[in-house]
Design a protein around this motif. Structure first.
Motif, PDB file in Angstrom:
ATOM      1  N   GLY A  65      -2.095  -5.874   3.683  1.00  0.00           N
ATOM      2  CA  GLY A  65      -1.415  -4.604   3.888  1.00  0.00           C
ATOM      3  C   GLY A  65      -2.192  -3.722   4.852  1.00  0.00           C
ATOM      4  O   GLY A  65      -3.303  -4.032   5.271  1.00  0.00           O
ATOM      5  N   GLY A  66      -1.573  -2.578   5.203  1.00  0.00           N
ATOM      6  CA  GLY A  66      -2.234  -1.597   6.056  1.00  0.00           C
ATOM      7  C   GLY A  66      -2.209  -1.905   7.528  1.00  0.00           C
ATOM      8  O   GLY A  66      -2.650  -1.090   8.340  1.00  0.00           O
ATOM      9  N   GLU A  67      -1.692  -3.071   7.905  1.00  0.00           N
ATOM     10  CA  GLU A  67      -1.665  -3.448   9.313  1.00  0.00           C
ATOM     11  C   GLU A  67      -0.442  -2.834   9.995  1.00  0.00           C
ATOM     12  O   GLU A  67       0.444  -2.299   9.339  1.00  0.00           O
ATOM     13  CB  GLU A  67      -1.704  -4.972   9.442  1.00  0.00           C
ATOM     14  N   SER A  68      -0.415  -2.911  11.309  1.00  0.00           N
ATOM     15  CA  SER A  68       0.686  -2.296  12.043  1.00  0.00           C
ATOM     16  C   SER A  68       1.192  -3.249  13.105  1.00  0.00           C
ATOM     17  O   SER A  68       0.421  -3.776  13.899  1.00  0.00           O
ATOM     18  CB  SER A  68       0.226  -0.987  12.697  1.00  0.00           C
ATOM     19  N   THR A  69       2.493  -3.505  13.091  1.00  0.00           N
ATOM     20  CA  THR A  69       3.160  -4.303  14.124  1.00  0.00           C
ATOM     21  C   THR A  69       4.410  -3.533  14.529  1.00  0.00           C
ATOM     22  O   THR A  69       5.496  -3.771  13.994  1.00  0.00           O
ATOM     23  CB  THR A  69       3.528  -5.702  13.588  1.00  0.00           C
TER      24      THR A  69
ATOM     25  N   THR B 204       3.443  -2.124   0.295  1.00  0.00           N
ATOM     26  CA  THR B 204       2.224  -1.412  -0.082  1.00  0.00           C
ATOM     27  C   THR B 204       2.519  -0.358  -1.143  1.00  0.00           C
ATOM     28  O   THR B 204       1.799  -0.240  -2.150  1.00  0.00           O
ATOM     29  CB  THR B 204       1.588  -0.747   1.154  1.00  0.00           C
ATOM     30  N   LYS B 205       3.573   0.413  -0.946  1.00  0.00           N
ATOM     31  CA  LYS B 205       3.879   1.478  -1.895  1.00  0.00           C
ATOM     32  C   LYS B 205       4.371   0.938  -3.240  1.00  0.00           C
ATOM     33  O   LYS B 205       4.309   1.625  -4.252  1.00  0.00           O
ATOM     34  CB  LYS B 205       4.913   2.445  -1.308  1.00  0.00           C
TER      35      LYS B 205
ATOM     36  N   PRO C 278     -10.349  -0.395   8.823  1.00  0.00           N
ATOM     37  CA  PRO C 278      -9.293   0.521   9.282  1.00  0.00           C
ATOM     38  C   PRO C 278      -7.984   0.361   8.504  1.00  0.00           C
ATOM     39  O   PRO C 278      -7.252   1.335   8.313  1.00  0.00           O
ATOM     40  CB  PRO C 278      -9.106   0.134  10.754  1.00  0.00           C
ATOM     41  N   TYR C 279      -7.691  -0.853   8.056  1.00  0.00           N
ATOM     42  CA  TYR C 279      -6.482  -1.073   7.275  1.00  0.00           C
ATOM     43  C   TYR C 279      -6.627  -0.486   5.867  1.00  0.00           C
ATOM     44  O   TYR C 279      -5.648   0.003   5.281  1.00  0.00           O
ATOM     45  CB  TYR C 279      -6.148  -2.552   7.210  1.00  0.00           C
ATOM     46  N   ALA C 280      -7.826  -0.531   5.326  1.00  0.00           N
ATOM     47  CA  ALA C 280      -8.068   0.106   4.031  1.00  0.00           C
ATOM     48  C   ALA C 280      -7.827   1.609   4.137  1.00  0.00           C
ATOM     49  O   ALA C 280      -7.197   2.214   3.255  1.00  0.00           O
ATOM     50  CB  ALA C 280      -9.496  -0.170   3.569  1.00  0.00           C
ATOM     51  N   ARG C 281      -8.315   2.222   5.208  1.00  0.00           N
ATOM     52  CA  ARG C 281      -8.104   3.656   5.385  1.00  0.00           C
ATOM     53  C   ARG C 281      -6.617   3.988   5.494  1.00  0.00           C
ATOM     54  O   ARG C 281      -6.157   5.008   4.973  1.00  0.00           O
ATOM     55  CB  ARG C 281      -8.852   4.148   6.628  1.00  0.00           C
ATOM     56  N   ARG C 282      -5.864   3.123   6.156  1.00  0.00           N
ATOM     57  CA  ARG C 282      -4.432   3.385   6.309  1.00  0.00           C
ATOM     58  C   ARG C 282      -3.707   3.289   4.960  1.00  0.00           C
ATOM     59  O   ARG C 282      -2.820   4.098   4.675  1.00  0.00           O
ATOM     60  CB  ARG C 282      -3.819   2.404   7.309  1.00  0.00           C
ATOM     61  N   VAL C 283      -4.078   2.305   4.148  1.00  0.00           N
ATOM     62  CA  VAL C 283      -3.457   2.186   2.821  1.00  0.00           C
ATOM     63  C   VAL C 283      -3.767   3.426   1.981  1.00  0.00           C
ATOM     64  O   VAL C 283      -2.889   3.973   1.291  1.00  0.00           O
ATOM     65  CB  VAL C 283      -3.920   0.899   2.119  1.00  0.00           C
ATOM     66  N   ILE C 284      -5.003   3.891   2.048  1.00  0.00           N
ATOM     67  CA  ILE C 284      -5.374   5.107   1.314  1.00  0.00           C
ATOM     68  C   ILE C 284      -4.619   6.311   1.874  1.00  0.00           C
ATOM     69  O   ILE C 284      -4.159   7.180   1.114  1.00  0.00           O
ATOM     70  CB  ILE C 284      -6.897   5.310   1.381  1.00  0.00           C
ATOM     71  N   GLN C 285      -4.459   6.349   3.189  1.00  0.00           N
ATOM     72  CA  GLN C 285      -3.695   7.423   3.820  1.00  0.00           C
ATOM     73  C   GLN C 285      -2.262   7.470   3.305  1.00  0.00           C
ATOM     74  O   GLN C 285      -1.637   8.531   3.245  1.00  0.00           O
ATOM     75  CB  GLN C 285      -3.695   7.231   5.340  1.00  0.00           C
ATOM     76  N   MET C 286      -1.739   6.316   2.894  1.00  0.00           N
ATOM     77  CA  MET C 286      -0.385   6.244   2.360  1.00  0.00           C
ATOM     78  C   MET C 286      -0.309   6.680   0.895  1.00  0.00           C
ATOM     79  O   MET C 286       0.745   6.593   0.274  1.00  0.00           O
ATOM     80  CB  MET C 286       0.157   4.818   2.517  1.00  0.00           C
ATOM     81  N   GLY C 287      -1.423   7.133   0.343  1.00  0.00           N
ATOM     82  CA  GLY C 287      -1.422   7.674  -1.003  1.00  0.00           C
ATOM     83  C   GLY C 287      -1.921   6.743  -2.076  1.00  0.00           C
ATOM     84  O   GLY C 287      -1.845   7.064  -3.270  1.00  0.00           O
ATOM     85  N   GLU C 288      -2.464   5.575  -1.689  1.00  0.00           N
ATOM     86  CA  GLU C 288      -2.984   4.636  -2.681  1.00  0.00           C
ATOM     87  C   GLU C 288      -4.409   5.016  -3.080  1.00  0.00           C
ATOM     88  O   GLU C 288      -5.218   5.417  -2.242  1.00  0.00           O
ATOM     89  CB  GLU C 288      -2.934   3.217  -2.127  1.00  0.00           C
TER      90      GLU C 288
END
Length: 394
Positions: A130-134, A147-148, A159-169
């Motif tokens: 998760g957390g990746e971007s395409t 992810t949600k 960086p993907y961990a930070r993005r998952v956390i940014q999504m509220g996890e």
């Protein structure tokens, strides 16, 4: 008295995903505290894609559930209808299996269906990669939606961990484990060149390319428009022997595969089309080629880790972390040809040989198995949105 093993249901829907999950599956199966329930779906069950569930059985893994999508073609309507059937099929399968935890990887629509079913059946979900971007794909939305829905997150890079956390996890639910496919790179047995040539029925040459082209699902370009620039660019390298693998089951995937297959059949002396190579042949071939061309995630993640230059075409993999070995180019003949020429230079070959990668090192499977075994599940369904700390004011 020992407690009953924790039941772990893992979903696989394609040959590529199965390869990424292989050592995690082995680790679950070998752990006495865990019980593996393998749910097979997607192209594994499709004759058009080679019935790759048979490889799973050959590998000695038992299939606990089969969820056939009934995919008759790859039109947008057919895929949407298949998604509905997948939700129904996974609801029935998961209700029967009653796993303690569902494990899904990535961003395919059948993975979304499995997650939806698990969510409604109140089964916790662990999500890998998760957390990746395409940004060029509908997979972007699918990945973030899963992810949600998920409760445990095993990501490939910080960086993907930070993005998952940014999504509220919640941060404690997010684990950086590295790329799942690196375990195959480190542990899979490879065929030498003569055995590989016999296995694929094709003789390699002094210069060899590996090509995989998948659809760009957020673009309106036809299959012909997506394929033709690549085919035209390859004509500039008549000395190269090219092995082409089939596209996935996204909308327009079969049309792209048919165009690539026809082109290879018209030039059998130096082009070879194979619908599915399987993990051993694919990884063996990856070691032998001079260049990987196309738009697959394997070109972004695995190929640079074995020291191969990559020409990444178009928007499909836009925004993923990049290794220095990767050259991005537009889906235009001149751009692809120039990128191939650059990738074949001694300078870029030497750069690729350094094997620099942002995706860590082998060992993801062992970490994932430990997380699946040791994470407490009591109360895990009650998720609390994590708000990022506020930046200090002026």
């Amino acid at each position: 008295m020992n407690p009953a093993p924790r039941r772990i249901c893992v979903v696989t829907g394609s040959r590529a995903e199965y390869g990424l999950l292989y050592w995690t599956l082995r680790g679950i199966a070998d752990d006495p505290a865990l019980e593996l329930q393998l749910a097979v779906t997607g192209t594994h069950l499709s004759p058009a894609y080679g019935l790759t569930y048979q490889q799973i059985e050959t590998d000695g893994l038992s299939i606990a559930a089969r969820v056939d999508l009934g995919l008759t073609d790859d039109s947008e309507l057919a895929v949407g209808q298949a998604l509905g059937r997948a939700v129904t099929g996974f609801s029935e399968a998961l209700h029967r299996l009653r796993p303690d935890l569902l494990v899904v990887l990535g961003d395919r629509y059948e993975i979304l269906a499995a997650a939806q079913a698990a969510m409604l059946l109140r089964i916790p979900i662990a999500h890998i990669h998760g957390g990746e971007s395409t940004e060029g794909l509908i997979d972007e939305a699918v990945r973030h939606a899963v992810t949600k829905m998920s409760h445990i997150h095993c990501v490939a890079a910080e960086p993907y961990a930070r993005r998952v956390i940014q999504m509220g996890e919640q941060p404690h639910t997010v684990h950086v484990v590295g790329a799942a496919g690196f375990d195959q790179l480190a542990r899979a047995q490879r065929l030498d060149r003569p055995a590989l040539e016999e296995a694929i029925g094709f003789e390699l040459g002094p210069q060899n390319f590996l090509v995989t082209l998948h659809p760009e699902t957020l673009h309106d370009a036809s299959a012909q428009q997506q394929v033709q620039p690549l085919l035209d660019a390859l004509t500039a390298f008549p000395e190269a022997h090219v092995v082409i693998t089939g596209a996935n089951a996204d909308p327009a995937g079969r049309k792209i595969s048919e165009l690539l297959k026809r082109h290879a059949q018209a030039h059998p002396e130096r082009l070879c089309y194979r619908e599915s190579l399987g993990q051993q042949r694919y990884l063996s071939l990856l070691q032998q080629v001079d260049l990987v061309i196309g738009n697959s995630s394997s070109g972004i993640i695995e190929a640079p880790a074995v020291g191969k230059p990559v020409v990444n075409i178009g928007e499909r993999q836009r925004s993923r972390l990049r290794a220095p070995a990767i050259i991005d180019c537009a889906s235009q003949t001149d751009a692809i040809r120039a990128a191939i020429e650059r990738a074949l230079t001694p300078e870029h070959q030497a750069l690729a040989a350094r094997k620099d990668t942002p995706y860590g090192a082998p060992g993801a499977a062992e970490k994932i198995v430990a997380i699946l075994r040791d994470t407490p599940l009591d109360g895990i369904l009650h998720k609390h949105f994590y708000d990022l700390p506020r930046e200090p004011g002026p």
